[in-house]
Design a protein around this motif. Sequence first.
Motif, PDB file in Angstrom:
ATOM      1  N   ARG A 202     132.224 106.445  -8.008  1.00 40.92           N
ATOM      2  CA  ARG A 202     131.893 105.376  -8.944  1.00 40.92           C
ATOM      3  C   ARG A 202     132.843 105.457 -10.128  1.00 40.92           C
ATOM      4  O   ARG A 202     133.587 106.429 -10.305  1.00 40.92           O
TER       5      ARG A 202
ATOM      6  N   TYR B 136     123.683 101.645   0.934  1.00 43.06           N
ATOM      7  CA  TYR B 136     122.797 102.242  -0.062  1.00 43.06           C
ATOM      8  C   TYR B 136     123.454 102.245  -1.441  1.00 43.06           C
ATOM      9  O   TYR B 136     122.807 101.949  -2.450  1.00 43.06           O
ATOM     10  N   TYR B 137     124.732 102.568  -1.484  1.00 41.65           N
ATOM     11  CA  TYR B 137     125.431 102.615  -2.769  1.00 41.65           C
ATOM     12  C   TYR B 137     126.002 101.227  -3.113  1.00 41.65           C
ATOM     13  O   TYR B 137     127.205 101.031  -3.220  1.00 41.65           O
ATOM     14  N   ASN B 138     125.116 100.277  -3.268  1.00 48.16           N
ATOM     15  CA  ASN B 138     125.441  98.942  -3.764  1.00 48.16           C
ATOM     16  C   ASN B 138     126.553  98.267  -2.966  1.00 48.16           C
ATOM     17  O   ASN B 138     127.459  97.647  -3.536  1.00 48.16           O
TER      18      ASN B 138
ATOM     19  N   ASP C 282     122.160 109.896  -7.492  1.00 51.97           N
ATOM     20  CA  ASP C 282     121.556 108.741  -6.831  1.00 51.97           C
ATOM     21  C   ASP C 282     122.266 107.458  -7.280  1.00 51.97           C
ATOM     22  O   ASP C 282     122.996 107.447  -8.274  1.00 51.97           O
ATOM     23  N   VAL C 283     122.044 106.395  -6.547  1.00 51.00           N
ATOM     24  CA  VAL C 283     122.692 105.126  -6.841  1.00 51.00           C
ATOM     25  C   VAL C 283     122.242 104.608  -8.204  1.00 51.00           C
ATOM     26  O   VAL C 283     121.081 104.751  -8.594  1.00 51.00           O
ATOM     27  N   LEU C 284     123.179 104.010  -8.924  1.00 49.30           N
ATOM     28  CA  LEU C 284     122.902 103.411 -10.229  1.00 49.30           C
ATOM     29  C   LEU C 284     122.963 101.895 -10.097  1.00 49.30           C
ATOM     30  O   LEU C 284     123.942 101.342  -9.576  1.00 49.30           O
ATOM     31  N   ARG C 285     121.942 101.224 -10.546  1.00 50.72           N
ATOM     32  CA  ARG C 285     121.899  99.764 -10.456  1.00 50.72           C
ATOM     33  C   ARG C 285     123.028  99.148 -11.283  1.00 50.72           C
ATOM     34  O   ARG C 285     123.307  99.580 -12.402  1.00 50.72           O
ATOM     35  N   GLY C 286     123.697  98.159 -10.701  1.00 44.23           N
ATOM     36  CA  GLY C 286     124.753  97.464 -11.416  1.00 44.23           C
ATOM     37  C   GLY C 286     126.080  98.189 -11.450  1.00 44.23           C
ATOM     38  O   GLY C 286     126.997  97.771 -12.166  1.00 44.23           O
ATOM     39  N   THR C 287     126.217  99.275 -10.679  1.00 45.30           N
ATOM     40  CA  THR C 287     127.441 100.071 -10.670  1.00 45.30           C
ATOM     41  C   THR C 287     128.217  99.828  -9.375  1.00 45.30           C
ATOM     42  O   THR C 287     127.631  99.718  -8.302  1.00 45.30           O
ATOM     43  N   SER C 288     129.529  99.746  -9.483  1.00 46.34           N
ATOM     44  CA  SER C 288     130.379  99.558  -8.307  1.00 46.34           C
ATOM     45  C   SER C 288     130.780 100.917  -7.727  1.00 46.34           C
ATOM     46  O   SER C 288     131.029 101.870  -8.470  1.00 46.34           O
TER      47      SER C 288
END
Length: 217
Positions: free
Chosen positions: A54, A92-94, A21-27
């Motif tokens: 990522r 969704y992925y930042n 799942d998406v990680l906050r603060g990750t590019s």
Amino acid sequence: MGMVCKPTGEKKPDTWEQYEDVLRGTSYCMGVDTAQGSDDPDRAQDANAAYIFRLPSVERGENPEWPVCVAALHSTDLTETFAWLTLYAAVYYNSALICPETRGEDGTAYLVEIRDYPFIFRMTVTNQKTRKITENIGFDTNARTRTPLFNKLRKFINSHEDATGIPHLPLVIEMAKIIWLNGRPDHPQGGTSDCVVAWSLGLWVWGLHKTGRARRA
């Protein structure tokens, strides 16, 4: 990711496989290879492919040499439908940086669909005759860029002979069947190379990130 992504487990065609799942603060970045596709999968001449990556995490014990794949899509949908599937996932992925292969009609059709997305990879191109420098949206696979692009793929394959870190089965199959012709990957009759091209584009962006040269539109 709701309707566009399913967790690892039951595999369905034209659906994102999500490994993390998406990680906050990750590019994140996305490598994309497009095809014409069809409403009828049996009529599709080729398939679309996309991978989301990522940065590796030293704290997680991940190899700092290569990016980590968090989601994959292998689809025979029409280019327009496929484009929106990738857009939903990118947001969704930042707001992932999208790096599409843009040569040909399919690449152009894909860019038309995502043209308003603010984070699309750009590359600087120098005309060999006029020396004029232009900036193209997406990745233009040509005689100049093909060799360094696929050299990254060859290096990745040589360092992952046991397929560790390659979660997508269609990609593993393509890598196992690659035929190298004049420095570029080809496939046997009846095979495909959609996945390896999309994967290579992700590796390309990762390589630029490591040298501080990745670009967004």
